[in-house]
Design a protein around this motif. Structure first.
Motif, PDB file in Angstrom:
ATOM      1  N   MET A 148       0.949  -1.364  -0.003  1.00 15.22           N
ATOM      2  CA  MET A 148       0.075  -0.217   0.106  1.00 15.22           C
ATOM      3  C   MET A 148       1.056   1.091   0.013  1.00 15.22           C
ATOM      4  N   LEU A 149       0.768   1.902  -0.911  1.00 15.06           N
ATOM      5  CA  LEU A 149       1.510   3.095  -1.147  1.00 15.06           C
ATOM      6  C   LEU A 149       0.871   4.390  -0.684  1.00 15.06           C
ATOM      7  N   PRO A 150       1.539   5.364  -0.316  1.00 15.72           N
ATOM      8  CA  PRO A 150       0.759   6.826   0.333  1.00 15.72           C
ATOM      9  C   PRO A 150      -0.077   7.250  -0.721  1.00 15.72           C
ATOM     10  N   PHE A 151      -1.334   7.701  -0.061  1.00 18.52           N
ATOM     11  CA  PHE A 151      -2.290   8.322  -1.109  1.00 18.52           C
ATOM     12  C   PHE A 151      -3.212   7.400  -1.880  1.00 18.52           C
ATOM     13  N   THR A 152      -2.893   6.260  -1.409  1.00 19.51           N
ATOM     14  CA  THR A 152      -3.994   5.052  -2.086  1.00 19.51           C
ATOM     15  C   THR A 152      -4.838   4.415  -1.188  1.00 19.51           C
ATOM     16  N   GLU A 153      -5.825   3.757  -1.381  1.00 23.28           N
ATOM     17  CA  GLU A 153      -6.998   3.439  -0.476  1.00 23.28           C
ATOM     18  C   GLU A 153      -7.005   1.752  -0.606  1.00 23.28           C
ATOM     19  N   LEU A 154      -7.445   1.444   0.762  1.00 22.95           N
ATOM     20  CA  LEU A 154      -7.990   0.036   0.703  1.00 22.95           C
ATOM     21  C   LEU A 154      -9.264   0.086   1.424  1.00 22.95           C
ATOM     22  N   GLY A 155     -10.166  -0.844   0.993  1.00 27.91           N
ATOM     23  CA  GLY A 155     -11.565  -0.883   1.279  1.00 27.91           C
ATOM     24  C   GLY A 155     -12.524  -0.762   0.130  1.00 27.91           C
ATOM     25  N   LEU A 156     -13.872  -0.997   0.816  1.00 31.43           N
ATOM     26  CA  LEU A 156     -14.980  -1.175  -0.140  1.00 31.43           C
ATOM     27  C   LEU A 156     -15.550  -0.141  -0.972  1.00 31.43           C
ATOM     28  N   ASP A 157     -15.599   0.136  -2.454  1.00 29.97           N
ATOM     29  CA  ASP A 157     -16.398   0.799  -3.128  1.00 29.97           C
ATOM     30  C   ASP A 157     -17.931   0.290  -3.156  1.00 29.97           C
ATOM     31  N   LYS A 212       3.817  -4.563   7.953  1.00 29.18           N
ATOM     32  CA  LYS A 212       4.999  -3.629   8.311  1.00 29.18           C
ATOM     33  C   LYS A 212       4.950  -2.387   7.495  1.00 29.18           C
ATOM     34  N   ARG A 213       5.338  -1.338   8.462  1.00 32.62           N
ATOM     35  CA  ARG A 213       5.593   0.219   7.731  1.00 32.62           C
ATOM     36  C   ARG A 213       7.108   0.306   7.756  1.00 32.62           C
ATOM     37  N   ALA A 214       7.691   0.688   6.418  1.00 35.03           N
ATOM     38  CA  ALA A 214       9.157   0.770   6.384  1.00 35.03           C
ATOM     39  C   ALA A 214       9.437   2.202   5.596  1.00 35.03           C
ATOM     40  N   THR A 215      10.628   2.852   5.957  1.00 35.07           N
ATOM     41  CA  THR A 215      11.122   3.909   5.336  1.00 35.07           C
ATOM     42  C   THR A 215      12.414   3.597   4.711  1.00 35.07           C
ATOM     43  N   TRP A 216      12.730   4.184   3.541  1.00 35.37           N
ATOM     44  CA  TRP A 216      14.015   4.081   2.747  1.00 35.37           C
ATOM     45  C   TRP A 216      15.242   5.167   3.512  1.00 35.37           C
ATOM     46  N   HIS A 217      16.222   4.277   3.830  1.00 31.60           N
ATOM     47  CA  HIS A 217      17.549   5.189   4.336  1.00 31.60           C
ATOM     48  C   HIS A 217      18.694   5.202   3.006  1.00 31.60           C
ATOM     49  N   ALA A 218      18.542   6.163   2.518  1.00 34.36           N
ATOM     50  CA  ALA A 218      19.406   6.315   1.297  1.00 34.36           C
ATOM     51  C   ALA A 218      20.809   6.247   1.771  1.00 34.36           C
ATOM     52  N   SER A 234       9.994  14.024   0.409  1.00 35.13           N
ATOM     53  CA  SER A 234      11.326  13.519   0.367  1.00 35.13           C
ATOM     54  C   SER A 234      11.364  12.049   0.785  1.00 35.13           C
ATOM     55  N   VAL A 235      10.363  11.633   1.914  1.00 35.11           N
ATOM     56  CA  VAL A 235      10.741  10.201   2.431  1.00 35.11           C
ATOM     57  C   VAL A 235      10.069   9.065   1.574  1.00 35.11           C
ATOM     58  N   ILE A 236      10.597   8.076   1.086  1.00 37.58           N
ATOM     59  CA  ILE A 236      10.166   7.079   0.532  1.00 37.58           C
ATOM     60  C   ILE A 236       9.600   5.945   1.714  1.00 37.58           C
ATOM     61  N   SER A 237       8.425   5.762   1.515  1.00 37.65           N
ATOM     62  CA  SER A 237       7.625   4.999   2.599  1.00 37.65           C
ATOM     63  C   SER A 237       6.605   4.147   2.085  1.00 37.65           C
ATOM     64  N   MET A 238       6.301   2.798   2.695  1.00 30.09           N
ATOM     65  CA  MET A 238       5.339   1.848   2.082  1.00 30.09           C
ATOM     66  C   MET A 238       4.890   1.117   3.313  1.00 30.09           C
ATOM     67  N   LEU A 239       3.771   0.553   3.235  1.00 31.49           N
ATOM     68  CA  LEU A 239       3.000  -0.231   4.129  1.00 31.49           C
ATOM     69  C   LEU A 239       3.123  -1.624   3.275  1.00 31.49           C
ATOM     70  N   PHE A 240       3.376  -2.939   3.626  1.00 28.62           N
ATOM     71  CA  PHE A 240       3.202  -4.098   3.072  1.00 28.62           C
ATOM     72  C   PHE A 240       3.092  -5.350   4.016  1.00 28.62           C
ATOM     73  N   LEU A 241       2.660  -6.390   3.303  1.00 29.20           N
ATOM     74  CA  LEU A 241       2.299  -7.561   3.892  1.00 29.20           C
ATOM     75  C   LEU A 241       3.258  -8.429   3.482  1.00 29.20           C
ATOM     76  N   ASP A 242       4.309  -9.046   4.493  1.00 34.08           N
ATOM     77  CA  ASP A 242       5.194 -10.075   3.969  1.00 34.08           C
ATOM     78  C   ASP A 242       4.846 -11.213   4.111  1.00 34.08           C
ATOM     79  N   VAL A 243       5.664 -12.050   3.514  1.00 35.02           N
ATOM     80  CA  VAL A 243       5.377 -13.532   3.454  1.00 35.02           C
ATOM     81  C   VAL A 243       4.981 -14.280   4.710  1.00 35.02           C
TER      82      VAL A 243
END
Length: 566
Positions: A153-162, A264-270, A250-259
């Motif tokens: 799930m990326l920023p500014f995207t949606e989960l749920g029912l339309d 998890k919610r993570a940010t990228w440390h360049a 400027s922050v790269i971040s995502m929420l994801f479901l791992d195997v």
């Protein structure tokens, strides 16, 4: 320059070349073949073919461009890989995106949308990571990749029912690190009752976020209202959906479901070239759904004690299992408990992750008092709370078993549990009784303090009167913390004052000898005034100890005494 640095520079040059030669758009009758890419206009995302593990399996996906560790966020053909490098993505004659491989008449993947005009469809990769199919002439978006997420799930995207289209957006884990096919874990926004996010293993609920309380998800203690992210929930006639945004672009971040099935919610440390995971769920025992069973309450903060307990008014269904630290059987109402028009009431459980809200009833018009009155009138109502905890508005009521409740230390929400009259009286006495009321503690302590002061005053007065009148009885009290030196330095007048008393007077040498130097073997015990010793006392006609010459006149007896050092 070492080999690893040369490799990174070469990789960077290759990526920059690809970006310069690539575009972000596919038009009608154009295509993308394996080896070519689309890059979003801001350069944040790339679309192309990749292999996560087995090089013979090729997938069409989207990944971060500026992240050195390839991180795929969306896959078109996740359950239908292409077995070679012959994959082609294009817009077909019906205006839909379609993915073919060589010598195949059946598409590997395609968008199945109804399009009135088929000749002006355009596919574009946006800098948000969203791949869209649109008709620019009418400004109509026909299809969006973010409506069909995979495990991210990326920023500014949606989960749920339309609710208009029936489209339900949710995450699904990969099968393995090398196989992006749909795994057994899924991450849903549960739309019924009071919406909350639920992690499923197959069809079994595994973890839930708790409902939105106006500031945070009730069951996620780590959530902050003013940190890096903002969260929102859409809960209306058109949709039930959740979205999150990032305050610093400027922050790269995502929420994801791992195997393994963790969200998890993570940010990228360049600087370190790595992902930093700063939130994970589930992570502790009480996070797991229904760990303490129906009507149980999980408390992970009691060290060395079984974390499962029962909600007020309930008792373990299988007590022997609880002794074995298995609370999955849950709790039942105490035997004989009456909770319908029998003097029942409610007990507050503070700082709670409220029970599962999928079957609750919600009335947004009620305040807390109205909600309590409503629940009390309905004998089927098991518990209630407010929808928006901080504002105290909205009424949420439960009617079945209370599932998956836990406590936190300083966050969470108050929930009010229906209990029988006897249980209510017990909690009123211990939790809301006299000491819990304002001024109750002071009302108890004040007379005790006054009584103690009065007692000391009277004792002091009586002592002075005895000394001034008939010569007071001597205080012979031993303080365990005092040394013998203190006894030896007592003033001579203290002994002279009591020399005419009706009781014998002993000097410290005599006491030391009689107790065998305060031997532990002669110690009888210890009370509020000090230690008590056994001694051998000799009674003489003049009530004094004058020495061995009077031994033939003595009567031997045991006597206990205490000595106080002033």
């Amino acid at each position: 320059m070492n080999t690893s640095n040369r490799f990174l520079i070469s990789l960077l040059e290759f990526l920059l070349l690809q970006i310069c030669l690539s575009t972000d758009t596919i038009s009608f009758n154009e295509s993308i073949t394996d080896g070519k890419i689309l890059v979003s206009r801001g350069g944040d995302f790339t679309l192309g073919f990749f292999s996560p593990g087995n090089p013979s399996n090729r997938y069409l996906g989207i990944w971060y461009t500026k992240v050195s560790v390839q991180t795929v966020v969306w896959i078109a053909n996740r359950d239908n890989p292409i077995n070679d490098t012959s994959g082609v993505l294009s817009i077909n004659g019906h205006g839909n995106l379609i993915l073919y491989s060589k010598n195949q008449t059946i598409p590997v993947w395609f968008t199945n949308v109804s399009i009135s005009s088929t000749s002006n469809s355009v596919a574009q990769l946006l800098n948000s990571g969203n791949f869209i199919l649109s008709q620019p002439d009418s400004a109509t978006v026909l299809w969006k990749s973010i409506d069909h997420p995979t495990n991210t799930m990326l920023p500014f995207t949606e989960l749920g029912l339309d609710k208009k289209t029936g489209l339900n957006r949710f995450l699904t884990s990969w099968k393995s690190l090398n196989d992006p096919g749909a795994g057994e874990w899924s991450y849903y926004l549960e739309p019924s009752g009071l919406p909350e996010i639920v992690l499923y293993k197959g069809q079994v609920p595994w973890w839930r976020s708790g409902p939105w309380d106006g500031l945070r998800w009730n069951g996620i203690a780590e959530m902050s209202t003013n940190f890096l992210f903002n969260n929102s929930i859409m809960y209306n006639n058109n949709e039930t959906a959740v979205s999150w945004g990032i305050l610093d672009s400027s922050v790269i971040s995502m929420l994801f479901l791992d195997v393994p099935g963790q969200v998890k919610r993570a940010t990228w440390h360049a600087q370190d070239q790595r992902w930093n995971t700063f939130w994970t769920a589930p992570k502790e025992t009480c996070d797991y759904y229904g760990h303490c069973g129906a009507n149980g309450n999980c408390n992970p903060y009691s060290s060395g004690v079984f974390e499962c307990g029962c909600l007020p008014g309930f008792e373990p269904r299988f007590p022997n299992d609880w002794y074995l630290r298995d609370g999955s059987g849950g709790c039942v109402r105490k035997q004989g408990a009456l909770t319908c028009r029998s003097g029942e009431g409610f007990v507050t459980v503070k700082n709670s992750k409220v029970p599962d809200t999928s079957l609750v009833l919600v009335d947004k018009s009620m305040n807390l008092q109205a909600c309590q009155d409503y629940c009390l009138r309905n004998c089927s109502c098991k518990a209630f709370t407010t929808e928006y905890f901080r504002r105290g508005s909205g009424c949420v009521t439960w009617y079945g078993d209370l599932l998956d409740t836990r406590v936190f230390t300083d966050v969470g929400q108050d929930i009010y549990i229906r209990v029988d009259a006897e249980t209510l009286a017990q909690y009123t006495k211990t939790s809301k009784g006299f000491l819990a009321k304002k001024g109750g503690l002071a009302a108890l302590v004040t007379p005790l303090v006054l009584a103690f002061i009065g007692f000391i005053s009277v004792a002091y007065y009586l002592k002075k009167r005895k000394r001034n009148g008939r010569r007071a009885e001597p205080d012979l009290i031993i303080d365990d913390t005092s040394s013998l030196t203190n006894f030896e330095e007592q003033k001579k007048e203290d002994f002279e004052e009591t020399s005419s008393s009706n009781l014998p007077v002993f000097d410290i040498k005599t006491i030391t000898s009689a107790t065998e130097n305060f031997s532990f073997g002669n110690k009888l015990g210890q009370g509020g005034f000090g230690s008590v010793y056994k001694v051998i006392s000799y009674t003489y006609p003049d009530l004094t100890l004058s020495g061995a010459s009077c031994m033939d006149h003595v009567t031997e007896y045991f006597m206990g005494f205490v000595l106080r050092v002033d």
